[in-house]
Design a protein around this motif. Structure first.
Motif, PDB file in Angstrom:
ATOM      1  N   LEU A 131       0.444  -1.277   0.210  1.00  0.00           N
ATOM      2  CA  LEU A 131       0.153   0.200  -0.084  1.00  0.00           C
ATOM      3  C   LEU A 131       0.529   1.331  -0.178  1.00  0.00           C
ATOM      4  CD1 LEU A 131      -2.911   1.518   0.275  1.00  0.00           C
ATOM      5  CD2 LEU A 131      -2.214   1.352   2.358  1.00  0.00           C
ATOM      6  N   TYR A 132       2.193   0.940   1.082  1.00  0.00           N
ATOM      7  CA  TYR A 132       2.974   2.433   0.923  1.00  0.00           C
ATOM      8  C   TYR A 132       3.952   2.255  -0.163  1.00  0.00           C
ATOM      9  CZ  TYR A 132       0.276   1.745   4.631  1.00  0.00           C
ATOM     10  OH  TYR A 132      -0.746   1.777   5.497  1.00  0.00           O
ATOM     11  N   ALA A 133       4.041   1.698  -0.768  1.00  0.00           N
ATOM     12  CA  ALA A 133       4.965   1.135  -1.923  1.00  0.00           C
ATOM     13  C   ALA A 133       5.604   2.909  -2.452  1.00  0.00           C
ATOM     14  CB  ALA A 133       5.363  -0.011  -2.794  1.00  0.00           C
ATOM     15  N   GLU A 134       4.487   3.518  -3.734  1.00  0.00           N
ATOM     16  CA  GLU A 134       5.514   4.994  -3.373  1.00  0.00           C
ATOM     17  C   GLU A 134       5.907   5.509  -2.655  1.00  0.00           C
ATOM     18  OE1 GLU A 134       3.732   8.350  -6.438  1.00  0.00           O
ATOM     19  OE2 GLU A 134       1.776   6.731  -5.657  1.00  0.00           O
ATOM     20  N   LEU A 135       5.302   5.823  -2.104  1.00  0.00           N
ATOM     21  CA  LEU A 135       5.892   6.343  -0.504  1.00  0.00           C
ATOM     22  C   LEU A 135       6.975   6.289  -0.270  1.00  0.00           C
ATOM     23  CD1 LEU A 135       2.947   6.974   1.539  1.00  0.00           C
ATOM     24  CD2 LEU A 135       3.348   8.716  -0.199  1.00  0.00           C
ATOM     25  N   ARG A 136       7.129   4.702   0.024  1.00  0.00           N
ATOM     26  CA  ARG A 136       8.067   4.593   0.724  1.00  0.00           C
ATOM     27  C   ARG A 136       9.485   4.403  -0.300  1.00  0.00           C
ATOM     28  NH1 ARG A 136       6.842  -0.568  -0.018  1.00  0.00           N
ATOM     29  NH2 ARG A 136       5.702  -0.496   2.012  1.00  0.00           N
ATOM     30  N   ASN A 137       9.313   4.169  -2.139  1.00  0.00           N
ATOM     31  CA  ASN A 137      10.322   4.507  -3.197  1.00  0.00           C
ATOM     32  C   ASN A 137      11.346   6.315  -2.539  1.00  0.00           C
ATOM     33  OD1 ASN A 137      10.040   1.971  -3.376  1.00  0.00           O
ATOM     34  ND2 ASN A 137       8.893   1.988  -5.326  1.00  0.00           N
ATOM     35  N   ASN A 138      10.046   6.675  -2.838  1.00  0.00           N
ATOM     36  CA  ASN A 138      10.398   8.303  -2.665  1.00  0.00           C
ATOM     37  C   ASN A 138      10.505   8.137  -1.394  1.00  0.00           C
ATOM     38  OD1 ASN A 138       9.369   9.312  -4.984  1.00  0.00           O
ATOM     39  ND2 ASN A 138       7.020   9.603  -4.356  1.00  0.00           N
ATOM     40  N   PHE A 139      10.915   7.950  -0.356  1.00  0.00           N
ATOM     41  CA  PHE A 139      11.776   8.319   0.826  1.00  0.00           C
ATOM     42  C   PHE A 139      12.572   7.718   0.903  1.00  0.00           C
ATOM     43  CE2 PHE A 139      12.624   7.524   5.105  1.00  0.00           C
ATOM     44  CZ  PHE A 139      13.335   8.594   5.662  1.00  0.00           C
ATOM     45  N   ILE A 140      12.740   6.858   0.523  1.00  0.00           N
ATOM     46  CA  ILE A 140      14.390   5.456   0.199  1.00  0.00           C
ATOM     47  C   ILE A 140      14.986   6.562  -0.922  1.00  0.00           C
ATOM     48  CG2 ILE A 140      15.624   3.389  -0.045  1.00  0.00           C
ATOM     49  CD1 ILE A 140      12.972   1.932   0.887  1.00  0.00           C
ATOM     50  N   SER A 175       7.225  13.359   8.243  1.00  0.00           N
ATOM     51  CA  SER A 175       6.861  13.960   7.299  1.00  0.00           C
ATOM     52  C   SER A 175       6.257  12.381   5.961  1.00  0.00           C
ATOM     53  CB  SER A 175       6.804  14.478   5.835  1.00  0.00           C
ATOM     54  OG  SER A 175       7.245  16.447   6.438  1.00  0.00           O
ATOM     55  N   PHE A 176       7.279  11.885   6.262  1.00  0.00           N
ATOM     56  CA  PHE A 176       6.970  10.447   5.478  1.00  0.00           C
ATOM     57  C   PHE A 176       6.345   9.433   6.186  1.00  0.00           C
ATOM     58  CE2 PHE A 176       9.295   5.801   6.073  1.00  0.00           C
ATOM     59  CZ  PHE A 176       8.481   5.466   5.023  1.00  0.00           C
ATOM     60  N   ILE A 177       5.850   9.601   7.840  1.00  0.00           N
ATOM     61  CA  ILE A 177       5.122   9.243   8.076  1.00  0.00           C
ATOM     62  C   ILE A 177       3.684   9.409   8.148  1.00  0.00           C
ATOM     63  CG2 ILE A 177       4.527   7.626  11.020  1.00  0.00           C
ATOM     64  CD1 ILE A 177       6.402   6.208   9.872  1.00  0.00           C
ATOM     65  N   ARG A 178       3.343  10.165   8.447  1.00  0.00           N
ATOM     66  CA  ARG A 178       2.373  11.324   8.015  1.00  0.00           C
ATOM     67  C   ARG A 178       1.856  11.104   7.191  1.00  0.00           C
ATOM     68  NH1 ARG A 178       3.598  17.025   6.454  1.00  0.00           N
ATOM     69  NH2 ARG A 178       3.502  15.881   4.233  1.00  0.00           N
ATOM     70  N   ASP A 179       2.547  11.023   5.913  1.00  0.00           N
ATOM     71  CA  ASP A 179       2.340  10.292   3.948  1.00  0.00           C
ATOM     72  C   ASP A 179       1.608   9.015   4.602  1.00  0.00           C
ATOM     73  OD1 ASP A 179       2.734  13.035   3.549  1.00  0.00           O
ATOM     74  OD2 ASP A 179       3.767  12.673   2.694  1.00  0.00           O
TER      75      ASP A 179
END
Length: 86
Positions: free
Chosen positions: A31-40, A69-73
């Motif tokens: 579910l969080y792949a896009e957010l995770r990839n951007n953060f990493i 911000s990452f956790i908020r998203d």
């Protein structure tokens, strides 16, 4: 998370009763792949954590300025999924 034992925290997105702990939430849930990839991608621009364990990566990520911000998203994405799916 609500006051539940860790084994009772089941991911609402993943199939098969996957426990939604911090490691699953930050590193594995699709579910969080896009957010995770951007953060990493951002973190990798100034820190190399590829050879660390998931727990050590999480500790390193928590020290970055963008982690909140990452956790908020993540939180917003999770709530949108949980409360807006039929």
């Amino acid at each position: 998370f609500q006051q539940k034992n860790i084994e009772e925290r089941i991911c609402p997105y993943c199939q098969g009763g996957t426990v939604e702990d911090e490691i699953h939430f930050v590193f594995y849930c699709p579910l969080y792949a896009e957010l995770r990839n951007n953060f990493i991608k951002h973190v990798n621009s100034f820190m190399n954590v590829a050879d660390r364990s998931d727990c050590d990566k999480l500790k390193a990520y928590m020290e970055t300025t963008r982690f909140c911000s990452f956790i908020r998203d993540f939180y917003y994405r999770r709530n949108d999924f949980v409360f807006n799916t039929v």
